[in-house]
Design a protein around this motif. Sequence first.
Motif, PDB file in Angstrom:
ATOM      1  N   ARG A   8       0.832  -1.186   0.000  1.00  0.00           N
ATOM      2  CA  ARG A   8       0.000   0.000   0.000  1.00  0.00           C
ATOM      3  C   ARG A   8       0.880   1.254   0.000  1.00  0.00           C
ATOM      4  NH1 ARG A   8      -3.583  -0.593   4.675  1.00  0.00           N
ATOM      5  NH2 ARG A   8      -4.371  -2.286   3.394  1.00  0.00           N
ATOM      6  N   PRO A   9       0.672   2.185  -0.910  1.00  0.00           N
ATOM      7  CA  PRO A   9       1.522   3.388  -0.956  1.00  0.00           C
ATOM      8  C   PRO A   9       1.341   4.241   0.289  1.00  0.00           C
ATOM      9  CG  PRO A   9      -0.380   3.646  -2.395  1.00  0.00           C
ATOM     10  CD  PRO A   9      -0.389   2.216  -1.931  1.00  0.00           C
ATOM     11  N   ARG A  10       2.422   4.823   0.734  1.00  0.00           N
ATOM     12  CA  ARG A  10       2.387   5.706   1.888  1.00  0.00           C
ATOM     13  C   ARG A  10       2.027   7.122   1.434  1.00  0.00           C
ATOM     14  NH1 ARG A  10       7.781   5.213   5.259  1.00  0.00           N
ATOM     15  NH2 ARG A  10       6.542   6.605   6.580  1.00  0.00           N
ATOM     16  N   ILE A  11       1.094   7.732   2.131  1.00  0.00           N
ATOM     17  CA  ILE A  11       0.680   9.087   1.799  1.00  0.00           C
ATOM     18  C   ILE A  11       1.507  10.056   2.627  1.00  0.00           C
ATOM     19  CG2 ILE A  11      -1.232  10.731   1.820  1.00  0.00           C
ATOM     20  CD1 ILE A  11      -3.123   8.367   1.520  1.00  0.00           C
ATOM     21  N   ARG A  12       2.265  10.905   1.970  1.00  0.00           N
ATOM     22  CA  ARG A  12       3.120  11.864   2.659  1.00  0.00           C
ATOM     23  C   ARG A  12       2.371  13.181   2.851  1.00  0.00           C
ATOM     24  NH1 ARG A  12       8.750  12.291  -0.321  1.00  0.00           N
ATOM     25  NH2 ARG A  12       9.100  13.585   1.523  1.00  0.00           N
ATOM     26  N   SER A  13       2.310  13.654   4.083  1.00  0.00           N
ATOM     27  CA  SER A  13       1.647  14.911   4.357  1.00  0.00           C
ATOM     28  C   SER A  13       2.545  16.076   3.923  1.00  0.00           C
ATOM     29  CB  SER A  13       1.331  15.044   5.856  1.00  0.00           C
ATOM     30  OG  SER A  13       2.523  14.996   6.606  1.00  0.00           O
ATOM     31  N   MET A  14       1.917  17.138   3.449  1.00  0.00           N
ATOM     32  CA  MET A  14       2.669  18.307   3.013  1.00  0.00           C
ATOM     33  C   MET A  14       3.106  19.087   4.242  1.00  0.00           C
ATOM     34  SD  MET A  14       0.286  19.493  -0.191  1.00  0.00           S
ATOM     35  CE  MET A  14       1.425  20.754  -0.696  1.00  0.00           C
ATOM     36  N   SER A  15       4.384  19.362   4.341  1.00  0.00           N
ATOM     37  CA  SER A  15       4.904  20.072   5.497  1.00  0.00           C
ATOM     38  C   SER A  15       5.096  21.543   5.172  1.00  0.00           C
ATOM     39  CB  SER A  15       6.232  19.452   5.943  1.00  0.00           C
ATOM     40  OG  SER A  15       7.195  19.551   4.915  1.00  0.00           O
ATOM     41  N   TYR A  16       4.991  22.361   6.204  1.00  0.00           N
ATOM     42  CA  TYR A  16       5.199  23.794   6.079  1.00  0.00           C
ATOM     43  C   TYR A  16       6.280  24.219   7.059  1.00  0.00           C
ATOM     44  CZ  TYR A  16       0.819  23.818   3.456  1.00  0.00           C
ATOM     45  OH  TYR A  16      -0.155  23.578   2.520  1.00  0.00           O
ATOM     46  N   GLN A  17       6.933  25.328   6.756  1.00  0.00           N
ATOM     47  CA  GLN A  17       8.035  25.774   7.590  1.00  0.00           C
ATOM     48  C   GLN A  17       7.585  26.641   8.759  1.00  0.00           C
ATOM     49  OE1 GLN A  17      10.305  27.298   3.976  1.00  0.00           O
ATOM     50  NE2 GLN A  17      11.983  26.377   5.099  1.00  0.00           N
ATOM     51  N   ILE A  18       6.432  27.265   8.643  1.00  0.00           N
ATOM     52  CA  ILE A  18       5.962  28.195   9.658  1.00  0.00           C
ATOM     53  C   ILE A  18       4.751  27.621  10.384  1.00  0.00           C
ATOM     54  CG2 ILE A  18       4.987  30.504  10.027  1.00  0.00           C
ATOM     55  CD1 ILE A  18       6.631  31.451   7.625  1.00  0.00           C
ATOM     56  N   ASP A  19       4.760  27.742  11.706  1.00  0.00           N
ATOM     57  CA  ASP A  19       3.692  27.225  12.555  1.00  0.00           C
ATOM     58  C   ASP A  19       2.813  28.386  13.023  1.00  0.00           C
ATOM     59  OD1 ASP A  19       2.050  26.108  14.450  1.00  0.00           O
ATOM     60  OD2 ASP A  19       3.658  25.132  15.577  1.00  0.00           O
ATOM     61  N   PRO A  20       1.516  28.397  12.683  1.00  0.00           N
ATOM     62  CA  PRO A  20       0.640  29.479  13.141  1.00  0.00           C
ATOM     63  C   PRO A  20       0.613  29.636  14.658  1.00  0.00           C
ATOM     64  CG  PRO A  20      -0.432  28.214  11.415  1.00  0.00           C
ATOM     65  CD  PRO A  20       0.822  27.459  11.788  1.00  0.00           C
ATOM     66  N   ASN A  21       0.792  28.553  15.389  1.00  0.00           N
ATOM     67  CA  ASN A  21       0.792  28.642  16.846  1.00  0.00           C
ATOM     68  C   ASN A  21       1.991  29.455  17.353  1.00  0.00           C
ATOM     69  OD1 ASN A  21      -1.576  27.084  17.239  1.00  0.00           O
ATOM     70  ND2 ASN A  21      -0.386  25.205  16.960  1.00  0.00           N
ATOM     71  N   VAL A  22       3.115  29.344  16.661  1.00  0.00           N
ATOM     72  CA  VAL A  22       4.289  30.139  17.017  1.00  0.00           C
ATOM     73  C   VAL A  22       4.015  31.614  16.753  1.00  0.00           C
ATOM     74  CG1 VAL A  22       6.698  30.622  16.425  1.00  0.00           C
ATOM     75  CG2 VAL A  22       5.914  28.257  16.658  1.00  0.00           C
ATOM     76  N   LEU A  23       3.391  31.916  15.621  1.00  0.00           N
ATOM     77  CA  LEU A  23       3.060  33.303  15.304  1.00  0.00           C
ATOM     78  C   LEU A  23       2.085  33.883  16.327  1.00  0.00           C
ATOM     79  CD1 LEU A  23       2.620  33.064  11.424  1.00  0.00           C
ATOM     80  CD2 LEU A  23       4.699  33.573  12.731  1.00  0.00           C
ATOM     81  N   HIS A  24       1.145  33.061  16.767  1.00  0.00           N
ATOM     82  CA  HIS A  24       0.194  33.522  17.784  1.00  0.00           C
ATOM     83  C   HIS A  24       0.920  33.824  19.096  1.00  0.00           C
ATOM     84  CE1 HIS A  24      -3.671  32.722  20.283  1.00  0.00           C
ATOM     85  NE2 HIS A  24      -3.510  34.014  20.032  1.00  0.00           N
ATOM     86  N   ARG A  25       1.868  32.999  19.449  1.00  0.00           N
ATOM     87  CA  ARG A  25       2.648  33.237  20.675  1.00  0.00           C
ATOM     88  C   ARG A  25       3.425  34.547  20.586  1.00  0.00           C
ATOM     89  NH1 ARG A  25       5.538  28.730  20.825  1.00  0.00           N
ATOM     90  NH2 ARG A  25       7.523  29.603  20.096  1.00  0.00           N
ATOM     91  N   VAL A  26       4.010  34.815  19.426  1.00  0.00           N
ATOM     92  CA  VAL A  26       4.728  36.072  19.228  1.00  0.00           C
ATOM     93  C   VAL A  26       3.770  37.261  19.344  1.00  0.00           C
ATOM     94  CG1 VAL A  26       5.940  37.493  17.516  1.00  0.00           C
ATOM     95  CG2 VAL A  26       6.586  35.093  17.839  1.00  0.00           C
ATOM     96  N   ALA A  27       2.603  37.157  18.709  1.00  0.00           N
ATOM     97  CA  ALA A  27       1.632  38.250  18.756  1.00  0.00           C
ATOM     98  C   ALA A  27       1.188  38.526  20.187  1.00  0.00           C
ATOM     99  CB  ALA A  27       0.425  37.920  17.880  1.00  0.00           C
ATOM    100  N   LYS A  28       0.940  37.490  20.966  1.00  0.00           N
ATOM    101  CA  LYS A  28       0.532  37.682  22.357  1.00  0.00           C
ATOM    102  C   LYS A  28       1.638  38.338  23.167  1.00  0.00           C
ATOM    103  CE  LYS A  28      -0.807  33.406  23.149  1.00  0.00           C
ATOM    104  NZ  LYS A  28      -1.391  32.246  23.872  1.00  0.00           N
ATOM    105  N   GLN A  29       2.868  37.958  22.898  1.00  0.00           N
ATOM    106  CA  GLN A  29       3.997  38.551  23.610  1.00  0.00           C
ATOM    107  C   GLN A  29       4.121  40.040  23.282  1.00  0.00           C
ATOM    108  OE1 GLN A  29       7.631  36.333  23.251  1.00  0.00           O
ATOM    109  NE2 GLN A  29       8.887  37.943  24.182  1.00  0.00           N
ATOM    110  N   ILE A  30       4.001  40.382  21.991  1.00  0.00           N
ATOM    111  CA  ILE A  30       4.097  41.779  21.571  1.00  0.00           C
ATOM    112  C   ILE A  30       2.944  42.595  22.145  1.00  0.00           C
ATOM    113  CG2 ILE A  30       3.905  43.314  19.581  1.00  0.00           C
ATOM    114  CD1 ILE A  30       6.651  42.088  19.890  1.00  0.00           C
ATOM    115  N   ALA A  31       1.728  42.047  22.096  1.00  0.00           N
ATOM    116  CA  ALA A  31       0.567  42.766  22.618  1.00  0.00           C
ATOM    117  C   ALA A  31       0.731  43.053  24.107  1.00  0.00           C
ATOM    118  CB  ALA A  31      -0.705  41.954  22.364  1.00  0.00           C
ATOM    119  N   GLY A  32       1.351  42.127  24.815  1.00  0.00           N
ATOM    120  CA  GLY A  32       1.554  42.312  26.247  1.00  0.00           C
ATOM    121  C   GLY A  32       2.557  43.398  26.582  1.00  0.00           C
ATOM    122  N   LEU A  33       3.445  43.699  25.638  1.00  0.00           N
ATOM    123  CA  LEU A  33       4.456  44.731  25.877  1.00  0.00           C
ATOM    124  C   LEU A  33       3.901  46.144  25.677  1.00  0.00           C
ATOM    125  CD1 LEU A  33       7.519  43.104  24.039  1.00  0.00           C
ATOM    126  CD2 LEU A  33       7.064  43.170  26.501  1.00  0.00           C
TER     127      LEU A  33
END
Length: 202
Positions: A8-33
Amino acid sequence: MDLGTAKRPRIRSMSYQIDPNVLHRVAKQIAGLQLDGDELITRTVELLNGEYPDLVDAAPGRWVGSKAGGILGKVRFLHFSPREYLVIFGSPTGTQGFSGRYKHVDIHKFLIAGRIDSYDLESDDTAPLPPLLPGERTCLERGHARGLTIHPGSWHIEYGRGAVITTLPFAMVDTLLVSLEVESVRRSTVEFAKLVRRRLRR
């Protein structure tokens, strides 16, 4: 061994370099400043560079004028690839218009200052969506469209994921054909070229 399973062929998921959760963490940190002006943007870029040093250049970038769907603002390009883009967008005086409808891209917004009001264009509900406030996130899923009001002094991190090239006509046509603003298109092209060269050097 189950040969049927083995073949059975293996289905490879498409990967991305940027994580939206990381961006959200940065935004929360900036907003807090609770920073203002240039310091707000400088610190945001520094934090994004810390998370993605191979993708985001910590050196100050160039602001480019952007008008799409009637929304006029300033954009700073941070990363661009065929499947992802990352920018900072905002307006010192406020703006409103059409979000665009992207059939092949999800658009994530992470507010770092100000406020964004919006409503769904196809919903039976006549009430607006909850306002986007500093440190919060929203996602315009592919195929959907919204009306937007970006309040004065609002700035957000914007991350597009999908077939990024399909967003360029909407981003450029209003600026070039409606506003006849050739200089903004020229500057955008220069900034795109810088990001592509940076990506090729890696």
